[in-house]
Design a protein around this motif. Sequence first.
Motif, PDB file in Angstrom:
ATOM      1  N   THR A  13       0.756  -1.301   0.029  1.00  0.00           N
ATOM      2  CA  THR A  13      -0.037   0.158   0.000  1.00  0.00           C
ATOM      3  C   THR A  13       1.007   1.169  -0.219  1.00  0.00           C
ATOM      4  O   THR A  13       2.238   1.064   0.302  1.00  0.00           O
ATOM      5  CB  THR A  13      -1.000   0.054   1.208  1.00  0.00           C
ATOM      6  N   VAL A  70      -2.313  -2.169  -7.175  1.00  0.00           N
ATOM      7  CA  VAL A  70      -3.725  -2.574  -7.513  1.00  0.00           C
ATOM      8  C   VAL A  70      -3.833  -4.110  -7.248  1.00  0.00           C
ATOM      9  O   VAL A  70      -2.685  -4.825  -7.055  1.00  0.00           O
ATOM     10  CB  VAL A  70      -4.194  -2.045  -8.971  1.00  0.00           C
ATOM     11  N   GLN A  71      -4.988  -4.525  -7.178  1.00  0.00           N
ATOM     12  CA  GLN A  71      -4.941  -6.054  -7.005  1.00  0.00           C
ATOM     13  C   GLN A  71      -5.769  -6.579  -8.230  1.00  0.00           C
ATOM     14  O   GLN A  71      -6.398  -5.964  -9.006  1.00  0.00           O
ATOM     15  CB  GLN A  71      -5.899  -6.374  -5.724  1.00  0.00           C
ATOM     16  N   SER A  74      -9.274  -5.453  -8.138  1.00  0.00           N
ATOM     17  CA  SER A  74      -9.496  -3.815  -8.009  1.00  0.00           C
ATOM     18  C   SER A  74     -10.363  -3.465  -9.396  1.00  0.00           C
ATOM     19  O   SER A  74     -10.297  -4.084 -10.394  1.00  0.00           O
ATOM     20  CB  SER A  74      -8.191  -3.308  -8.383  1.00  0.00           C
ATOM     21  N   TYR A  78      -9.190   1.193 -12.517  1.00  0.00           N
ATOM     22  CA  TYR A  78      -7.814   1.544 -11.635  1.00  0.00           C
ATOM     23  C   TYR A  78      -6.633   0.647 -12.427  1.00  0.00           C
ATOM     24  O   TYR A  78      -5.414   0.935 -12.649  1.00  0.00           O
ATOM     25  CB  TYR A  78      -7.741   1.391 -10.247  1.00  0.00           C
ATOM     26  N   ARG A  79      -7.168  -0.588 -12.610  1.00  0.00           N
ATOM     27  CA  ARG A  79      -6.043  -1.634 -13.335  1.00  0.00           C
ATOM     28  C   ARG A  79      -5.787  -1.262 -14.748  1.00  0.00           C
ATOM     29  O   ARG A  79      -4.728  -1.566 -15.210  1.00  0.00           O
ATOM     30  CB  ARG A  79      -6.676  -2.993 -13.404  1.00  0.00           C
ATOM     31  N   ASP A  98      -8.865   4.803  -3.997  1.00  0.00           N
ATOM     32  CA  ASP A  98      -9.194   3.602  -3.299  1.00  0.00           C
ATOM     33  C   ASP A  98      -9.461   2.247  -4.321  1.00  0.00           C
ATOM     34  O   ASP A  98     -10.334   2.175  -5.114  1.00  0.00           O
ATOM     35  CB  ASP A  98     -10.412   3.572  -2.473  1.00  0.00           C
ATOM     36  N   THR A  99      -8.229   1.340  -4.519  1.00  0.00           N
ATOM     37  CA  THR A  99      -8.113   0.405  -5.419  1.00  0.00           C
ATOM     38  C   THR A  99      -8.706  -0.893  -4.875  1.00  0.00           C
ATOM     39  O   THR A  99      -8.472  -1.943  -5.612  1.00  0.00           O
ATOM     40  CB  THR A  99      -6.698   0.216  -5.988  1.00  0.00           C
ATOM     41  N   SER A 100      -9.255  -0.883  -3.770  1.00  0.00           N
ATOM     42  CA  SER A 100      -9.567  -1.932  -3.101  1.00  0.00           C
ATOM     43  C   SER A 100     -10.747  -2.590  -3.794  1.00  0.00           C
ATOM     44  O   SER A 100     -11.550  -1.844  -4.701  1.00  0.00           O
ATOM     45  CB  SER A 100      -9.959  -1.794  -1.522  1.00  0.00           C
ATOM     46  N   ALA A 101     -11.083  -3.872  -3.890  1.00  0.00           N
ATOM     47  CA  ALA A 101     -12.079  -4.423  -4.548  1.00  0.00           C
ATOM     48  C   ALA A 101     -13.468  -4.175  -3.918  1.00  0.00           C
ATOM     49  O   ALA A 101     -13.627  -3.797  -2.970  1.00  0.00           O
ATOM     50  CB  ALA A 101     -12.053  -6.077  -4.505  1.00  0.00           C
TER      51      ALA A 101
END
Length: 116
Positions: A13, A70-71, A74, A78-79, A98-101
């Motif tokens: 992060t 990113v995940q 995400s 963002y990805r 906020d790139t969280s899922a």
Amino acid sequence: MKIKLMPFLTSDTVSGSVNGDVLTLNGDSYDFAPLKVGFRLPSSAIASDWFVDYVERRGQAIHLTLRLPVQADSPDKYRNPIEPIVIDARNGPITFPDTSAPTLPMVELPEAQEGK
């Protein structure tokens, strides 16, 4: 400070702040005050994996590119952004996206009844 963000798949992060020409990322400070107008500093000259490409001073503003964590889950915006994500950071904390899922809504399942 103009910060362009480049998506990077990682579980790390990032948090940061700006104070004049000093950028602080995850507690490490980088002072770009000595960078003269029109000059570029390659990211390889900075002791951090967060920087991509180069840091440049255009007029009074510092322009740079940072990795955006990113995940795999995400949001796609963002990805794989259609346009580069650019933050105009002023003195104070940087608000990274906020790139969280996204959270999925909870669905109530009916209780199972015996015999049915």
